[in-house]
Scaffold this motif. Structure first.
Motif, PDB file in Angstrom:
ATOM      1  N   ASN A  12       5.246   6.660  66.710  1.00 41.82           N
ATOM      2  CA  ASN A  12       6.380   5.957  66.104  1.00 41.82           C
ATOM      3  C   ASN A  12       5.930   4.740  65.296  1.00 41.82           C
ATOM      4  OD1 ASN A  12       8.170   7.778  67.245  1.00 41.82           O
ATOM      5  ND2 ASN A  12       8.486   6.546  69.090  1.00 41.82           N
ATOM      6  N   GLU A  13       4.848   4.131  65.710  1.00 43.17           N
ATOM      7  CA  GLU A  13       4.367   2.939  65.003  1.00 43.17           C
ATOM      8  C   GLU A  13       3.608   3.291  63.728  1.00 43.17           C
ATOM      9  OE1 GLU A  13       1.479  -0.975  65.792  1.00 43.17           O
ATOM     10  OE2 GLU A  13       2.066   0.327  67.463  1.00 43.17           O
ATOM     11  N   TYR A  14       2.760   4.300  63.783  1.00 43.58           N
ATOM     12  CA  TYR A  14       1.852   4.562  62.665  1.00 43.58           C
ATOM     13  C   TYR A  14       2.276   5.729  61.755  1.00 43.58           C
ATOM     14  CZ  TYR A  14      -1.272   1.577  65.396  1.00 43.58           C
ATOM     15  OH  TYR A  14      -1.806   0.534  66.098  1.00 43.58           O
ATOM     16  N   LEU A  15       2.956   6.731  62.298  1.00 42.67           N
ATOM     17  CA  LEU A  15       3.191   7.953  61.533  1.00 42.67           C
ATOM     18  C   LEU A  15       4.657   8.195  61.180  1.00 42.67           C
ATOM     19  CD1 LEU A  15       0.725  10.287  63.472  1.00 42.67           C
ATOM     20  CD2 LEU A  15       0.316   9.003  61.371  1.00 42.67           C
ATOM     21  N   ALA A  16       5.557   7.851  62.068  1.00 43.61           N
ATOM     22  CA  ALA A  16       6.976   8.067  61.782  1.00 43.61           C
ATOM     23  C   ALA A  16       7.426   7.376  60.497  1.00 43.61           C
ATOM     24  CB  ALA A  16       7.825   7.629  62.970  1.00 43.61           C
ATOM     25  N   PRO A  17       6.991   6.137  60.223  1.00 45.02           N
ATOM     26  CA  PRO A  17       7.430   5.491  58.974  1.00 45.02           C
ATOM     27  C   PRO A  17       6.997   6.240  57.706  1.00 45.02           C
ATOM     28  CG  PRO A  17       6.550   3.863  60.499  1.00 45.02           C
ATOM     29  CD  PRO A  17       6.226   5.200  61.070  1.00 45.02           C
ATOM     30  N   ALA A  18       5.947   7.051  57.814  1.00 47.67           N
ATOM     31  CA  ALA A  18       5.478   7.811  56.648  1.00 47.67           C
ATOM     32  C   ALA A  18       6.249   9.117  56.467  1.00 47.67           C
ATOM     33  CB  ALA A  18       3.990   8.105  56.788  1.00 47.67           C
ATOM     34  N   GLY A  19       7.178   9.421  57.373  1.00 53.61           N
ATOM     35  CA  GLY A  19       7.955  10.658  57.265  1.00 53.61           C
ATOM     36  C   GLY A  19       7.164  11.894  57.642  1.00 53.61           C
ATOM     37  N   VAL A  20       6.334  11.782  58.685  1.00 49.65           N
ATOM     38  CA  VAL A  20       5.477  12.889  59.083  1.00 49.65           C
ATOM     39  C   VAL A  20       6.262  13.888  59.917  1.00 49.65           C
ATOM     40  CG1 VAL A  20       3.424  13.575  60.378  1.00 49.65           C
ATOM     41  CG2 VAL A  20       3.413  11.443  59.050  1.00 49.65           C
ATOM     42  N   GLY A  21       6.174  15.167  59.562  1.00 46.05           N
ATOM     43  CA  GLY A  21       6.706  16.245  60.373  1.00 46.05           C
ATOM     44  C   GLY A  21       5.591  16.866  61.179  1.00 46.05           C
ATOM     45  N   ASN A  22       5.813  17.016  62.483  1.00 44.61           N
ATOM     46  CA  ASN A  22       4.774  17.527  63.365  1.00 44.61           C
ATOM     47  C   ASN A  22       4.880  19.045  63.446  1.00 44.61           C
ATOM     48  OD1 ASN A  22       2.982  18.166  65.402  1.00 44.61           O
ATOM     49  ND2 ASN A  22       3.502  16.397  66.651  1.00 44.61           N
ATOM     50  N   PHE A  23       4.123  19.743  62.601  1.00 47.29           N
ATOM     51  CA  PHE A  23       4.107  21.203  62.576  1.00 47.29           C
ATOM     52  C   PHE A  23       2.889  21.724  63.334  1.00 47.29           C
ATOM     53  CE2 PHE A  23       6.642  21.981  58.380  1.00 47.29           C
ATOM     54  CZ  PHE A  23       7.643  21.127  58.836  1.00 47.29           C
ATOM     55  N   ALA A  24       2.499  21.024  64.396  1.00 55.30           N
ATOM     56  CA  ALA A  24       1.374  21.457  65.223  1.00 55.30           C
ATOM     57  C   ALA A  24       1.898  22.218  66.434  1.00 55.30           C
ATOM     58  CB  ALA A  24       0.551  20.259  65.671  1.00 55.30           C
ATOM     59  N   PHE A  25       1.134  23.236  66.871  1.00 54.97           N
ATOM     60  CA  PHE A  25       1.534  24.090  67.984  1.00 54.97           C
ATOM     61  C   PHE A  25       0.411  24.120  69.016  1.00 54.97           C
ATOM     62  CE2 PHE A  25       5.022  27.076  66.303  1.00 54.97           C
ATOM     63  CZ  PHE A  25       5.398  26.209  65.290  1.00 54.97           C
ATOM     64  N   GLY A  26       0.754  23.848  70.281  1.00 51.44           N
ATOM     65  CA  GLY A  26      -0.233  23.923  71.340  1.00 51.44           C
ATOM     66  C   GLY A  26      -0.913  25.276  71.418  1.00 51.44           C
ATOM     67  N   TRP A  27      -2.227  25.263  71.555  1.00 51.47           N
ATOM     68  CA  TRP A  27      -3.083  26.438  71.699  1.00 51.47           C
ATOM     69  C   TRP A  27      -3.294  27.197  70.381  1.00 51.47           C
ATOM     70  CZ3 TRP A  27      -6.944  28.816  73.654  1.00 51.47           C
ATOM     71  CH2 TRP A  27      -7.275  28.708  75.016  1.00 51.47           C
ATOM     72  N   ASP A  28      -2.819  26.655  69.268  1.00 53.59           N
ATOM     73  CA  ASP A  28      -3.004  27.359  67.999  1.00 53.59           C
ATOM     74  C   ASP A  28      -4.472  27.409  67.594  1.00 53.59           C
ATOM     75  OD1 ASP A  28      -0.566  28.344  67.304  1.00 53.59           O
ATOM     76  OD2 ASP A  28      -0.332  27.153  65.496  1.00 53.59           O
ATOM     77  N   LYS A  29      -4.826  28.535  66.998  1.00 50.18           N
ATOM     78  CA  LYS A  29      -6.103  28.705  66.315  1.00 50.18           C
ATOM     79  C   LYS A  29      -5.836  28.776  64.815  1.00 50.18           C
ATOM     80  CE  LYS A  29      -8.318  31.225  70.124  1.00 50.18           C
ATOM     81  NZ  LYS A  29      -9.057  32.449  70.521  1.00 50.18           N
ATOM     82  N   ILE A  30      -6.888  28.888  64.034  1.00 53.46           N
ATOM     83  CA  ILE A  30      -6.750  28.935  62.574  1.00 53.46           C
ATOM     84  C   ILE A  30      -5.831  30.083  62.166  1.00 53.46           C
ATOM     85  CG2 ILE A  30      -8.000  29.366  60.417  1.00 53.46           C
ATOM     86  CD1 ILE A  30     -10.439  27.978  61.789  1.00 53.46           C
ATOM     87  N   GLU A  31      -6.031  31.258  62.772  1.00 54.07           N
ATOM     88  CA  GLU A  31      -5.258  32.436  62.383  1.00 54.07           C
ATOM     89  C   GLU A  31      -3.775  32.296  62.721  1.00 54.07           C
ATOM     90  OE1 GLU A  31      -7.761  33.635  66.104  1.00 54.07           O
ATOM     91  OE2 GLU A  31      -7.949  32.329  64.347  1.00 54.07           O
ATOM     92  N   ASN A  32      -3.457  31.480  63.727  1.00 56.94           N
ATOM     93  CA  ASN A  32      -2.051  31.261  64.078  1.00 56.94           C
ATOM     94  C   ASN A  32      -1.373  30.341  63.062  1.00 56.94           C
ATOM     95  OD1 ASN A  32      -3.471  30.903  67.289  1.00 56.94           O
ATOM     96  ND2 ASN A  32      -2.503  32.772  66.542  1.00 56.94           N
ATOM     97  N   VAL A  33      -2.078  29.324  62.600  1.00 56.14           N
ATOM     98  CA  VAL A  33      -1.538  28.467  61.541  1.00 56.14           C
ATOM     99  C   VAL A  33      -1.386  29.267  60.251  1.00 56.14           C
ATOM    100  CG1 VAL A  33      -1.854  26.339  60.225  1.00 56.14           C
ATOM    101  CG2 VAL A  33      -2.588  26.438  62.602  1.00 56.14           C
TER     102      VAL A  33
END
Length: 593
Positions: A435-456
């Protein structure tokens, strides 16, 4: 001995009859679940393929055959060791050249936590009510006890009038909603409908649906598929990824269609689609049979060759007139041989696979979804992480992008996923620093637990970066590939992934991150990151390596920043947050100036 055997049989029968089952009717679900329909809210019967209003405009044969459930399927999750499907169809269950398992049978597939497809053979009984019993189901020996994803494909040549799926009462059962991705719409003949596959999953349209993991709308009609304007008009209502016109088998001289009439219909159909949907590509397919493959029917071969020549002429005319986004699939691409058909025309399972292979190859090129030979270059889903539902998170992102698209996208694995931000995660390990460092930049968290390259790669292919313009895309992925893939394979996968992002977000500054350090792998990651840096230069994207801030003076991880040698604690997230805020600000400055 006889008394003992009779006693054993009675005990076994009693055990079967006392087992209780719970039943689910897809047609009665409280949200739509029947996949493969372009007009799910407008059908007269639950498993129809056209909206009810189409009966007024379609030729009677097309309307009647559209009541068959070709290409339709339902998705659900269960941990059940056994599944029963019972359903009702009307009419003859088999044909002279197509077995009952294809005409009126069903097909059950699973997807394991690594995204690998499996198939379940069933014990079947045909009667007024058809029943399939699937027993001893083991989807994964590694991730045991999970709710696994299943797909049930419905009969190809019969109208499904009623259907129930049963699992033991102690098992879980979760219906899955319709996919939000744009479909591929296939208009064709009996071959597209599924003749003569041995079972529904072997129809080339269903194989293609599995390969691309994207909805496919099957508008194949036995004896029809003649580029009728009324069907083309309905096709144009769909916001598709691609339109396929595979109608030549029913548009030959033997069917009473002259060359001039065929050319007129082809040109009219393409222009009709393009007038309403100019940005959706159209794929024209030749007749699958050619004189060169060794099928000894000179008269038919001549008909098919003439029709294909007319299709080629029409395609050339469209190109000469400047019509954009029209593509061509030849019978040489399809690659039939004397082993490919049941009757010299309709494909058997070999021919269906050849169809699917050819279509997958050209469609991946058209819609920019290439797949390579390494696992890291083959887009695939996963459900390895037990904390959240992978497909539901993907669905949430697609919805969020339409209402509140982010300015900055983070693509990654659990290290980013469980940090903070939106879409919200079930675990949050560093909300304050996010919330302090990234939210002000409008970051969307499109990360998924356990993802590998092929899943992204799968997620990027399936619209997570479509429909909006991001300022920046941060890619931090690969640590979960270290145990299964070589450095060469990881770099190969990242190359394909960067190119996929560039195509979908051409205005964004792409930041390719080195892999963050982890315990006992610091040296390997150091070497691998040097290769990733070279990749970034070759692809003209910006390389960043915030992980250096997480190392101590001996170039090992600073254990005080990690919870388990891989995932960061709050202190580690704060340190990473400072790094990323600075790197994002520098990238924005370069973007503007």
């Amino acid at each position: 001995m006889l008394v003992f055997l009779l006693w054993s049989l009675s005990v076994h029968t009693a055990a079967q009859t006392t087992e209780t089952w719970k039943w689910w009717n897809p047609a009665a679900n409280n949200f739509p679940v029947i996949e493969g329909q372009a007009w799910p809210a407008e059908v007269a019967a639950s498993y129809d393929r056209f909206p009810a209003r189409a009966q007024k405009t379609l030729p009677p044969n097309v309307w009647n055959i559209s009541r068959s459930s070709a290409g339709l399927y339902v998705k659900f999750k269960t941990n059940a060791p056994a599944i029963i499907v019972r359903y009702v169809v009307k009419g003859e269950l088999a044909m002279s050249h197509m077995p009952a398992t294809g005409v009126s049978g069903i097909d059950l597939y699973s997807i394991d936590p690594n995204g690998i497809w499996g198939w379940a053979p069933g014990n079947r009984s045909y009667g007024d009510t058809i029943e399939y019993r699937f027993q001893n189901l083991v989807v994964s020996k590694i991730f045991t006890g999970r709710d696994y994803e299943y797909r049930l494909y419905l009969p190809l040549y019969k109208a499904t009038e009623w259907l129930q799926i049963g699992v033991p009462s102690t098992a879980s059962f979760i219906p899955m909603p319709l996919s939000l991705e744009k479909p591929i719409v296939v208009y064709g003949t009996s071959i597209a409908q599924g003749a003569c596959a041995s079972r529904p999953g072997m129809a080339w349209t269903n194989i293609l649906q599995q390969r691309l993991d994207r909805p496919v709308i099957n508008l194949g009609f036995s004896g029809s598929g003649k580029l009728e304007a009324s069907v083309i008009d309905l096709m144009a209502e769909t916001d598709a990824k691609l339109y396929v016109l595979d109608c030549i088998p029913n548009l030959t001289a033997g069917a009473g269609i002259t060359g001039a009439e065929l050319e007129r219909r082809i040109l009219a159909a393409v222009k009709q689609l393009k007038a309403k949907q100019p940005h959706i590509p159209v794929l024209l397919a030749e007749h699958c049979i050619s004189p060169e493959i060794g099928i000894m029917d000179a008269a038919k071969n001549k008909e098919y060759a003439e029709a294909n020549n007319t299709l080629q002429q029409a395609y050339s005319t469209l190109k000469a007139e400047g019509v954009k986004g029209v593509y061509y699939l030849s019978n040489r691409d399809i690659g039939f041989s004397i082993y490919s058909t049941v009757d010299g025309l309709h494909p058997n399972d070999v021919g269906m696979m050849e169809y699917a292979n050819a279509y997958e190859k050209i469609i991946r090129t058209i819609i920019h979804e290439p797949a390579g030979k390494h696992a890291t270059t083959m887009p695939v889903v996963q459900s390895r992480d037990g904390y959240y539902d992978w497909r539901s998170r993907h669905r949430e992102i697609l919805i969020l992008n339409k209402t509140d698209a982010p300015a900055v996208v983070f693509l990654g694995n659990s290290i980013l996923h469980y940090w903070g931000g939106n879409p919200k995660a079930p675990l949050v390990r560093g909300a304050d620093s996010w919330n302090e460092y990234l939210a002000p930049a409008g970051v969307g968290n499109f990360a998924f637990g356990w993802d590998k390259i092929e899943n992204v790669l799968w997620r990027v292919y399936h619209d997570e970066l479509d429909g909006f313009d991001a300022k920046q895309v941060l890619l931090m992925i690969g640590t979960n590939n270290l145990s299964d893939n070589s450095d060469h394979e990881i770099v190969d996968g990242l190359t394909r992934l960067v190119e996929a992002i560039q195509f979908r977000q051409p205005k964004a500054v792409i930041l390719l991150s080195g892999i963050l350090p982890r315990r006992d792998l610091e040296n390997r990651i150091l070497v691998l990151n040097s290769r990733i840096e070279k990749l970034a230069k070759a692809e003209k994207v910006r390389y960043i390596n915030p992980g250096v801030a997480l190392l101590n003076g001996r170039q090992k991880i600073d254990e005080s920043l990690f919870s388990d040698g891989l995932h960061l604690n709050e202190r580690g997230y704060r340190k990473l947050g400072v790094q990323l805020k600075t790197l994002l600000s520098a990238a924005t400055f370069r973007l503007r100036y």
